[in-house]
Design a protein around this motif. Structure first.
Motif, mmCIF file in Angstrom:
data_model
loop_
_atom_site.group_PDB
_atom_site.id
_atom_site.type_symbol
_atom_site.label_atom_id
_atom_site.label_comp_id
_atom_site.label_asym_id
_atom_site.label_seq_id
_atom_site.Cartn_x
_atom_site.Cartn_y
_atom_site.Cartn_z
ATOM 1 N N VAL A 160 27.796 -26.066 13.472
ATOM 2 C CA VAL A 160 26.517 -26.917 13.652
ATOM 3 C C VAL A 160 26.917 -28.149 12.727
ATOM 4 O O VAL A 160 27.427 -28.110 11.773
ATOM 5 C CB VAL A 160 25.298 -26.079 12.714
ATOM 6 C CG1 VAL A 160 24.297 -26.991 12.691
ATOM 7 C CG2 VAL A 160 25.036 -25.124 13.820
ATOM 8 N N VAL A 161 26.708 -29.376 13.491
ATOM 9 C CA VAL A 161 27.055 -30.344 12.959
ATOM 10 C C VAL A 161 25.832 -31.345 12.681
ATOM 11 O O VAL A 161 25.781 -32.300 12.005
ATOM 12 C CB VAL A 161 27.989 -31.304 13.832
ATOM 13 C CG1 VAL A 161 29.336 -30.556 13.622
ATOM 14 C CG2 VAL A 161 27.725 -31.608 15.260
ATOM 15 N N ALA A 162 24.831 -30.991 13.400
ATOM 16 C CA ALA A 162 23.472 -31.824 13.287
ATOM 17 C C ALA A 162 22.269 -30.795 13.582
ATOM 18 O O ALA A 162 22.556 -30.186 14.458
ATOM 19 C CB ALA A 162 23.194 -33.088 14.049
ATOM 20 N N VAL A 163 21.154 -30.792 12.820
ATOM 21 C CA VAL A 163 19.960 -30.156 12.886
ATOM 22 C C VAL A 163 18.872 -31.061 13.125
ATOM 23 O O VAL A 163 18.743 -31.794 12.246
ATOM 24 C CB VAL A 163 19.852 -29.056 12.047
ATOM 25 C CG1 VAL A 163 18.391 -28.399 12.240
ATOM 26 C CG2 VAL A 163 21.051 -27.953 12.116
ATOM 27 N N PHE A 164 18.145 -30.805 14.346
ATOM 28 C CA PHE A 164 16.849 -31.578 14.409
ATOM 29 C C PHE A 164 15.664 -30.508 14.541
ATOM 30 O O PHE A 164 15.625 -29.603 15.317
ATOM 31 C CB PHE A 164 16.880 -32.337 15.816
ATOM 32 C CG PHE A 164 17.758 -33.418 16.094
ATOM 33 C CD1 PHE A 164 17.716 -34.623 15.487
ATOM 34 C CD2 PHE A 164 19.220 -32.907 16.543
ATOM 35 C CE1 PHE A 164 18.791 -35.598 15.422
ATOM 36 C CE2 PHE A 164 19.965 -33.805 16.793
ATOM 37 C CZ PHE A 164 19.930 -35.092 16.253
ATOM 38 N N LYS A 165 14.646 -30.369 13.403
ATOM 39 C CA LYS A 165 13.615 -29.543 13.498
ATOM 40 C C LYS A 165 12.291 -30.270 13.951
ATOM 41 O O LYS A 165 12.022 -31.591 13.278
ATOM 42 C CB LYS A 165 13.490 -29.141 12.026
ATOM 43 C CG LYS A 165 14.632 -28.134 11.441
ATOM 44 C CD LYS A 165 14.213 -27.701 9.998
ATOM 45 C CE LYS A 165 15.456 -26.777 9.733
ATOM 46 N NZ LYS A 165 15.067 -26.352 8.336
#
Length: 150
Positions: A108-113
């Motif tokens: 995982v390199v980026a997370v958008f919640k």
């Protein structure tokens, strides 16, 4: 998380969790996620005794764009059940997590919640007996109260 590199990450490796636990919330593979965005509204203000004949821009409210998820119809009715739950008056708020993955390592390199996401619109597949090889697609439009980028 994201590590700076010269080449941007590919947009084709991602995972969507619809807020029902880690892997339990991944309901089939989504082919498209669109609408991750925000728009800030500005007010114009100018003092009567300003030295310069221009207005200042002052940030005030902001809007979140609706997010659209698309996937091939896989026989799971979970998306439609979520829509039905909200349509019948239940609180359907969830935290939807969209994770961008590294192409080679799948880390995982980026997370958008999406905070307090709820279904706004469900669109079923277009069915046509013209003999093509198209995939039966469904899409879900979500409203939410904010995007957290990690």
């Amino acid at each position: 998380m994201a590590i700076y590199r010269d080449n941007p990450y590919g947009a084709f490796n991602f995972r969507v969790s619809l807020g029902e636990g880690d892997d339990a919330g991944v309901l089939g593979g989504f082919s498209d996620v669109s609408g991750l965005g925000t728009e800030i509204n500005y007010s114009e203000y100018r003092n009567g005794n300003e030295k310069f004949n221009t207005v200042r821009k002052i940030a005030n409210t902001f809007k979140q764009e609706d997010v659209t998820l698309k996937r091939g119809l896989v026989g799971s009715t979970a998306l439609f059940e979520w829509v039905k739950q909200v349509r019948e008056g239940s609180n359907g708020r969830r935290t939807v997590v969209i994770s961008l993955l590294d192409e080679s390592s799948r880390d995982v390199v980026a997370v958008f919640k999406l905070l307090n996401a709820q279904p706004k619109k469900w669109v079923g597949p277009t069915l046509a007996a013209k003999g093509g090889g198209e995939v039966a697609m469904e899409e879900l439009h979500l409203v939410h109260e904010g995007v957290v980028y990690e």
